[in-house]
Scaffold this motif. Structure first.
Motif, PDB file in Angstrom:
ATOM      1  N   CYS A 235      -4.124  -1.433   5.317  1.00 48.51           N
ATOM      2  CA  CYS A 235      -3.435  -0.137   5.405  1.00 48.51           C
ATOM      3  C   CYS A 235      -3.848   0.663   6.641  1.00 48.51           C
ATOM      4  O   CYS A 235      -3.017   1.311   7.272  1.00 48.51           O
ATOM      5  CB  CYS A 235      -3.704   0.665   4.142  1.00 48.51           C
TER       6      CYS A 235
ATOM      7  N   PRO B   2      -0.372  -5.289   6.454  1.00 46.64           N
ATOM      8  CA  PRO B   2      -0.391  -6.010   5.178  1.00 46.64           C
ATOM      9  C   PRO B   2       0.669  -7.102   5.057  1.00 46.64           C
ATOM     10  O   PRO B   2       0.545  -7.973   4.205  1.00 46.64           O
ATOM     11  CB  PRO B   2      -0.133  -4.919   4.132  1.00 46.64           C
TER      12      PRO B   2
ATOM     13  N   ARG C 233       4.846  -5.770  -4.013  1.00 44.02           N
ATOM     14  CA  ARG C 233       4.215  -5.087  -2.889  1.00 44.02           C
ATOM     15  C   ARG C 233       5.048  -3.871  -2.526  1.00 44.02           C
ATOM     16  O   ARG C 233       6.232  -3.810  -2.799  1.00 44.02           O
ATOM     17  CB  ARG C 233       4.108  -6.029  -1.688  1.00 44.02           C
TER      18      ARG C 233
ATOM     19  N   ARG D 163       2.502   0.243   3.474  1.00 41.58           N
ATOM     20  CA  ARG D 163       2.740  -0.999   2.731  1.00 41.58           C
ATOM     21  C   ARG D 163       4.227  -1.308   2.616  1.00 41.58           C
ATOM     22  O   ARG D 163       4.616  -2.346   2.068  1.00 41.58           O
ATOM     23  CB  ARG D 163       2.096  -0.931   1.352  1.00 41.58           C
TER      24      ARG D 163
END
Ligand code: SF4
Length: 590
Positions: free
Chosen positions: A141, A163, A215, A230
């Motif tokens: 992150c 990510p 996710r 993300r």
């Protein structure tokens, strides 16, 4: 992919065609992410659990910061690098690559990483010319949030990978290895990356596993950086999740925690087609609303996923985190009630007890709706352990709003609470549109009151525990003493109990055994504190046997303690506080 840094020209000469590869060097737009922030990532061949090839290219040491999602991601990274020929190093000194998997949720999480980067920089400076120290990379992150700024910082970092860029790591490492100069970055977010085909490479020694089921996040809560770092929400296909759970079960795991930023909005459309995926805009239900919530008709829901996971192995406990209060369905509660191996423990992040603040936070529910949900959950799941997140001093929070938060803590007496003083994060809605107008000292004062209210609730809960029998998954010796074992109850409470011979089953006459990590044990609570249960072990058991005997994985009946148990309680309490306890010690009197 793009490269940058002080020796950029030299590196580009080596890269050739990579120069034309897409770049992720833009800052995020003021109004959030756009389509260009997402792209398909090149696919990396799947790695299998435990099939790491012998090291041929070097060794990797990883430090993981932040939440369970990051821990799970680090296992994915290990798997990708293992199949590219990297082994796992036990220490930074033994590693050719050091990776820091980072968290950006708060300033202090990032401060720790800056500190470590300074340490590695000194290590590299002190290294002899002939062996120039490890390649250092920042993942996760913080990498996504700071992007090029990380590379521009006194050359502390060689690699930056967001990510969704972990499949690209072997190539990024190749780019910077061996030349002693240059940096590489890939912070492209993906619309579909779930690493579904990468079998995480888990470190040995634990019987509990994390498993990512989705996710990203679409909720855009006003204070939260997560959707920016993300990306958009995407669910991993059901089939790949079930396959991994089967592998865990076959490998002897006893507990799996399903992970996602917002697990109860899980929706697998892989069998439903694009038409179902495209329908957005859900009607309001029971006081919960979200303009971002897609209608999920035709998709596999979280309730169905949970049920399918739970049916694989009745001896495998299932937990999940984090659910969002606005997405809780009765169907999920029914699965928890019906499946003894789905733990009766829920994280219900409230964030505030004031409807006005919740609206400013864009949480999608009111205080009344939250209270009604907790009441509904407690009615459906007797004995359920609830935890929450609370923020003190959010933008515009008045003394009356704070009083409402205290009231929420008192009313619900959570079993665990993660409390924070608000600090704004660049680019979030709150940072761009709301005034951070509660003084720092006042935020801390209010935080102290939230913590005190939580502790009072904890002690109320602890008083209910004495005499209860719990099913505990044994983890091993406690950190304090090899003679004391530790494990988690169904409700995720830590239990501490003496390592003595116990019957090998709940049936009378069972032969004595010693408990080992990965065993289930029936224990009786003899004393409870804010943070831990002191118990005596009654027998080794199985989840199925325990449920057959007690009627539930979470029996609530309380037994009178025997003289031997009372003596054990006194002994355990005399042993003093353990590092597992955070609150005040309290020998509950029944
Ligand atoms: S639900 Fe809200 S707080 Fe949670 S990750 Fe998404 S945006 Fe952040």
């Amino acid at each position: 992919m793009s490269v940058t840094g002080p020796c950029q020209r030299g590196v580009l000469r080596h890269l050739g065609p990579l120069r034309q590869a897409s770049t992720a060097s833009r800052w995020l737009p003021e109004d959030g992410l756009t389509l260009q922030d997402f792209a398909s990532q090149p696919r990396h061949p799947a790695a299998q659990l435990g099939d790491a090839p012998a090291s041929t290219r070097g060794s990797v040491f990883m430090e993981t910061y932040g939440c369970q999602m990051n821990s799970a991601d680090s296992e994915v990274v290990h798997s990708i690098l293992a199949s590219a020929g990297y082994s796992r190093a036990d220490s930074p000194a033994a590693a050719s690559v050091v990776l820091l998997n980072t968290c950006a949720i708060r300033d202090n999480a990032e401060a720790k990483v800056w500190q470590r980067l300074g340490y590695y920089s000194n290590l590299k400076r002190a290294a002899p010319r002939a062996s120039p120290g490890p390649v250092v990379g920042v993942l996760g992150c913080m990498a996504e949030r700071l992007k090029h700024r990380l590379l521009e910082s006194e050359r502390l970092v060689d690699i930056v990978a967001g990510p969704d860029a972990y499949r690209d790591l072997p190539r990024l490492i190749d780019l910077v290895s061996g030349r002693g100069a240059g940096t590489a970055i890939n912070v492209q977010l993906s619309a579909d990356e779930t690493y579904a085909d990468v079998a995480p490479l888990r470190a040995g020694g634990s019987h509990s596993a994390y498993l990512s089921i989705m996710r990203g996040c679409n909720n855009m809560c006003a204070f939260c950086i997560v959707p920016y770092v993300r990306g958009r929400e995407r669910s991993r296909p059901l089939a790949s999740i079930l396959e991994e759970v089967h592998r865990l079960s076959d490998s002897g795991f006893k507990e799996v925690t399903l992970l996602g930023q917002n697990v109860n909005s899980y929706a697998d459309f892989s069998a439903a087609g694009e038409a179902a995926r495209a329908t957005f805009g859900a009607p309001d239900e029971e006081g919960f609303r979200s303009v971002y919530r897609p209608r999920r008709a035709g998709a596999v829901s979280f309730a169905e996923l949970l049920d399918r996971v739970a049916e694989i192995d009745p001896e495998l406990r299932v937990r999940f985190t984090s659910p969002h209060p606005k997405d809780f369905s009765d169907a999920v509660l029914r699965v928890i009630a019906d499946r003894p191996n789905v733990c009766t423990q829920l994280h219900m992040p409230a964030q505030s007890g004031s409807s006005a603040v919740l609206a400013a936070m864009r949480r999608g529910y009111t205080r009344e709706a939250y209270d009604a949900l907790v009441d509904r959950v407690r009615a459906a799941l007797p004995g359920v352990a609830l935890s929450t997140d609370m923020i003190s001093g959010f933008c515009g929070e008045t003394p009356a709003d704070h009083a409402a938060s205290l009231d929420l803590m008192v009313r619900h007496a959570f079993d665990a609470a993660f409390t924070f003083a608000y600090s704004d994060r660049e680019r979030t809605h709150a940072a761009r549109h709301l005034a951070d107008d509660v003084a720092p000292a006042e935020k801390l004062r209010r935080l102290g009151e939230l913590v005190a209210a939580h502790r009072a609730g904890l002690h109320r809960r602890a008083a209910e525990e004495r005499g209860r029998t719990h099913l505990v998954l044994v983890e091993g010796a406690s950190r304090r003493s090899p003679a004391v074992l530790t494990g988690r109850t169904d409700t995720f409470k830590r239990a501490l109990f003496a390592d003595v011979a116990v019957p090998g089953g709940l049936a009378p006459g069972s032969r004595p055994v010693r408990l080992a990590p990965g065993d289930y044990a029936a224990v009786r609570v003899v004393a409870a504190t804010g943070g831990a249960l002191r118990a005596v072990a009654l027998a080794r058991t199985t989840l199925t046997e325990f449920v057959a005997v007690h009627g539930s994985a979470l029996p609530l009946a309380r037994a009178e303690l025997t003289p031997a148990e009372l003596a054990a309680a006194a002994e355990l309490l005399a042993a003093g506080r353990s590092e597992e306890e955070s609150g005040t010690l309290q020998a509950s009197a029944g």
